[in-house]
Scaffold this motif. Sequence first.
Motif, PDB file in Angstrom:
ATOM      1  N   GLN A   1      13.048  47.653  23.983  1.00 56.49           N
ATOM      2  CA  GLN A   1      13.308  46.977  25.243  1.00 56.49           C
ATOM      3  C   GLN A   1      14.174  45.751  24.950  1.00 56.49           C
ATOM      4  OE1 GLN A   1       9.575  46.124  27.280  1.00 56.49           O
ATOM      5  NE2 GLN A   1      10.031  47.832  28.683  1.00 56.49           N
ATOM      6  N   MET A   2      15.214  45.554  25.772  1.00 56.60           N
ATOM      7  CA  MET A   2      16.137  44.429  25.567  1.00 56.60           C
ATOM      8  C   MET A   2      16.464  43.803  26.913  1.00 56.60           C
ATOM      9  SD  MET A   2      18.716  45.965  22.641  1.00 56.60           S
ATOM     10  CE  MET A   2      19.033  44.383  21.873  1.00 56.60           C
ATOM     11  N   THR A   3      16.947  42.590  26.880  1.00 63.37           N
ATOM     12  CA  THR A   3      17.375  41.904  28.109  1.00 63.37           C
ATOM     13  C   THR A   3      18.878  42.064  28.258  1.00 63.37           C
ATOM     14  OG1 THR A   3      15.612  40.277  27.938  1.00 63.37           O
ATOM     15  CG2 THR A   3      17.490  39.699  29.326  1.00 63.37           C
ATOM     16  N   LEU A   4      19.311  42.595  29.412  1.00 60.80           N
ATOM     17  CA  LEU A   4      20.740  42.787  29.686  1.00 60.80           C
ATOM     18  C   LEU A   4      21.299  41.556  30.387  1.00 60.80           C
ATOM     19  CD1 LEU A   4      23.378  44.390  29.906  1.00 60.80           C
ATOM     20  CD2 LEU A   4      22.437  45.502  31.963  1.00 60.80           C
ATOM     21  N   VAL A   5      22.384  40.992  29.807  1.00 58.79           N
ATOM     22  CA  VAL A   5      23.084  39.840  30.388  1.00 58.79           C
ATOM     23  C   VAL A   5      24.556  40.201  30.524  1.00 58.79           C
ATOM     24  CG1 VAL A   5      23.766  37.432  30.076  1.00 58.79           C
ATOM     25  CG2 VAL A   5      21.467  38.173  29.425  1.00 58.79           C
ATOM     26  N   ILE A   6      25.110  39.981  31.705  1.00 61.05           N
ATOM     27  CA  ILE A   6      26.535  40.266  31.942  1.00 61.05           C
ATOM     28  C   ILE A   6      27.283  38.950  32.090  1.00 61.05           C
ATOM     29  CG2 ILE A   6      28.214  41.277  33.546  1.00 61.05           C
ATOM     30  CD1 ILE A   6      26.172  43.438  34.193  1.00 61.05           C
ATOM     31  N   ALA A   7      28.371  38.792  31.310  1.00 64.34           N
ATOM     32  CA  ALA A   7      29.206  37.583  31.393  1.00 64.34           C
ATOM     33  C   ALA A   7      30.483  37.917  32.146  1.00 64.34           C
ATOM     34  CB  ALA A   7      29.539  37.076  29.988  1.00 64.34           C
ATOM     35  N   GLY A   8      30.785  37.130  33.170  1.00 64.95           N
ATOM     36  CA  GLY A   8      31.991  37.366  33.961  1.00 64.95           C
ATOM     37  C   GLY A   8      32.351  36.155  34.787  1.00 64.95           C
ATOM     38  N   ALA A   9      33.304  36.332  35.694  1.00 70.24           N
ATOM     39  CA  ALA A   9      33.765  35.213  36.524  1.00 70.24           C
ATOM     40  C   ALA A   9      34.366  35.747  37.808  1.00 70.24           C
ATOM     41  CB  ALA A   9      34.800  34.383  35.763  1.00 70.24           C
ATOM     42  N   SER A  10      34.471  34.866  38.790  1.00 70.08           N
ATOM     43  CA  SER A  10      35.136  35.228  40.038  1.00 70.08           C
ATOM     44  C   SER A  10      36.649  35.152  39.856  1.00 70.08           C
ATOM     45  CB  SER A  10      34.696  34.285  41.159  1.00 70.08           C
ATOM     46  OG  SER A  10      35.108  32.971  40.858  1.00 70.08           O
TER      47      SER A  10
ATOM     48  N   SER B   1      36.408  36.924  48.096  1.00 70.74           N
ATOM     49  CA  SER B   1      36.090  36.075  49.246  1.00 70.74           C
ATOM     50  C   SER B   1      34.588  35.946  49.464  1.00 70.74           C
ATOM     51  CB  SER B   1      36.742  36.629  50.514  1.00 70.74           C
ATOM     52  OG  SER B   1      36.303  37.956  50.742  1.00 70.74           O
ATOM     53  N   GLU B   2      33.795  36.816  48.788  1.00 67.47           N
ATOM     54  CA  GLU B   2      32.349  36.775  48.911  1.00 67.47           C
ATOM     55  C   GLU B   2      31.729  36.881  47.521  1.00 67.47           C
ATOM     56  OE1 GLU B   2      31.206  39.968  51.423  1.00 67.47           O
ATOM     57  OE2 GLU B   2      32.244  39.199  53.189  1.00 67.47           O
ATOM     58  N   ASP B   3      30.464  36.482  47.419  1.00 67.05           N
ATOM     59  CA  ASP B   3      29.757  36.628  46.150  1.00 67.05           C
ATOM     60  C   ASP B   3      29.694  38.106  45.761  1.00 67.05           C
ATOM     61  OD1 ASP B   3      29.355  33.945  46.324  1.00 67.05           O
ATOM     62  OD2 ASP B   3      27.232  34.068  46.866  1.00 67.05           O
TER      63      ASP B   3
ATOM     64  N   LYS C   1      24.144  37.545  40.546  1.00 68.12           N
ATOM     65  CA  LYS C   1      25.431  37.530  41.245  1.00 68.12           C
ATOM     66  C   LYS C   1      26.434  36.607  40.556  1.00 68.12           C
ATOM     67  CE  LYS C   1      24.206  33.862  44.538  1.00 68.12           C
ATOM     68  NZ  LYS C   1      24.059  33.529  45.968  1.00 68.12           N
ATOM     69  N   ILE C   2      27.725  36.881  40.823  1.00 65.10           N
ATOM     70  CA  ILE C   2      28.820  35.983  40.440  1.00 65.10           C
ATOM     71  C   ILE C   2      29.338  35.372  41.733  1.00 65.10           C
ATOM     72  CG2 ILE C   2      31.154  35.839  39.485  1.00 65.10           C
ATOM     73  CD1 ILE C   2      30.432  38.114  37.605  1.00 65.10           C
ATOM     74  N   GLU C   3      29.232  34.063  41.835  1.00 67.89           N
ATOM     75  CA  GLU C   3      29.601  33.400  43.078  1.00 67.89           C
ATOM     76  C   GLU C   3      31.110  33.340  43.253  1.00 67.89           C
ATOM     77  OE1 GLU C   3      27.734  29.600  43.128  1.00 67.89           O
ATOM     78  OE2 GLU C   3      25.722  30.421  43.498  1.00 67.89           O
ATOM     79  N   SER C   4      31.531  33.467  44.497  1.00 61.17           N
ATOM     80  CA  SER C   4      32.962  33.384  44.819  1.00 61.17           C
ATOM     81  C   SER C   4      33.412  31.923  44.826  1.00 61.17           C
ATOM     82  CB  SER C   4      33.212  33.985  46.204  1.00 61.17           C
ATOM     83  OG  SER C   4      34.505  33.660  46.663  1.00 61.17           O
ATOM     84  N   ASN C   5      34.603  31.679  44.264  1.00 59.67           N
ATOM     85  CA  ASN C   5      35.171  30.328  44.412  1.00 59.67           C
ATOM     86  C   ASN C   5      36.665  30.362  44.691  1.00 59.67           C
ATOM     87  OD1 ASN C   5      36.306  30.948  41.973  1.00 59.67           O
ATOM     88  ND2 ASN C   5      35.184  29.404  40.795  1.00 59.67           N
ATOM     89  N   GLN C   6      37.213  31.548  44.950  1.00 59.29           N
ATOM     90  CA  GLN C   6      38.582  31.682  45.449  1.00 59.29           C
ATOM     91  C   GLN C   6      39.637  31.063  44.537  1.00 59.29           C
ATOM     92  OE1 GLN C   6      39.613  33.166  48.550  1.00 59.29           O
ATOM     93  NE2 GLN C   6      37.578  34.019  48.520  1.00 59.29           N
ATOM     94  N   GLN C   7      39.504  31.198  43.236  1.00 61.35           N
ATOM     95  CA  GLN C   7      40.537  30.631  42.372  1.00 61.35           C
ATOM     96  C   GLN C   7      40.645  31.408  41.079  1.00 61.35           C
ATOM     97  OE1 GLN C   7      39.323  26.644  41.347  1.00 61.35           O
ATOM     98  NE2 GLN C   7      37.974  27.330  39.729  1.00 61.35           N
TER      99      GLN C   7
END
Length: 515
Positions: free
Chosen positions: A428-437, A442-444, A467-473
């Motif tokens: 058993q392992m913990t899944l972590v996803i790294a990303g960016a908006s 326009s939405e999370d 979730k990955i929050e939206s910041n429009q940039q």
Amino acid sequence: MKKAKTLLPLAALALALGLAACDGPQPGGDESDAASTSVAASSVAKPKITISAEGDKKTLIVEEMVQLTAKEGETALTGVEWKSSNEAVATVDQTGKVTAVGPGDASISATKEGYNKGSISIKVNRPAALATLHFEDADHYAADGWWGSAAEGWEPTYARTEGNASDQKCLAHLDAGDKETLTFTSSAAIKAELVIMMASSDGVTDMSTVMGVKLNNAEIAMTGKALASTGDNNTFKEFSLGEQNLVAGDNTLELSFLASAPYIDDLMFYSKQQSTIAVKAAPAKERIEVQLEAEATGLKAYIGEDTQITLTKPTDTTGVSYASDKETVATVDETGKIHGVALGTANITIKKDGMYSARVEVTVEKKVLAGEIRVEAENAADIGSFHSYTDRTTGIQNGHSGGAYITGYDVTGPFTLNYTFESPTAQQMTLVIAGASHYQMSEDFVFGVDGIIKLNDQVVTPSGEAKIESNQQMGAPTVEVTIGTVNVLAGPNTFAIEFPERAPALDCFRFLPIA
């Protein structure tokens, strides 16, 4: 008979009155005949003045003179008034003698009452340059010993060539705080016009906003001096500093930049006085050099841990200073010890008096834990309409795991990213996803809703809000989103994310051992 005698005088009187009426307009009468007479008189053509130059010499060298003559046909005219359209280029006295003042074009005109004005074009050139010096032979010491921009890799001045300058080299991308010092010798004290060859695609309306200039520690006024656009950065034109006093022996010209500067090529000296002018080589400097791993271009650090900068030059580190341009990512102390603060990159500038400085890029990552399995997002079997970035200069703030990332801002329909990875054991392992908006989000983006995660064909439901929050940039920082606990098989595993349409930027997927 008496009646007849009376009628004749009356007829004569009527005839006389009629003739008088023809002599000029009468009250209530037509004035067109008088107007026609006036127009006819005023439309008589005036003779035109023609101007000739002695020896037909219309191109002059600065300080050269030429005699002009005003004529009507072949007849010389006297009492003519002479005028120059640009006295900074050429002046003219009232005898018609023209004196060349500075390079450029001027129109010399002659006027006289009763004549149409005449004019002649005069072009003034500089004499042959007394000497030409290349600015790439200057001291080459910018505020941090480098020039260029981050996008161009911060190339050092001593390594850069650019454009179609006179010797295929020039100085470029000098910015606020940078300096260049050119030292030269003159065999005699003379007055000379100093001219810098410059190039600018945009031009500069007031050079005092771009640079300050000193000759032998005396300021040269730049206010109001303009450099018109040359169309591109590879076309050089003359920019005059005006006539200056050179001393016999060593002379120093110092340029201090207040903002991004035009490209700079040569320094020319124009004078009718004679002197031998030659560049004086700047004292040789060694470059500070940083010890790096084989084929590495920078250093790596981890969040919460220290990394030591080791110099191969100088061996004596007394007086060496270190500075980070982004202390929110990495700090550095006076000994060169880097401390990782957050994911990202920072530039560490290293200086020592008498040496060219160095700059090293530090990439701060999260340290790979013992037993961690990391899957890079760019290693998908097919990235389709996702864009892959390996240079870390576009999109999210750096590919923090392996220097690359992918972004799905062009994904407009269903798409799946598929991966395979190996695990030494079932666990058993913990899944972590790294990303960016990115700028089209326009939405999370919510994992489990906007992106379906599957491990070994089984849907993974996030254990909380993921979730990955939206910041429009563009350039948004990478965030790590914890998906939850997953079951990893011994040996090969398949991992997939199904996107119905939109997708964020993705860096990596981390399977972390559970303590």
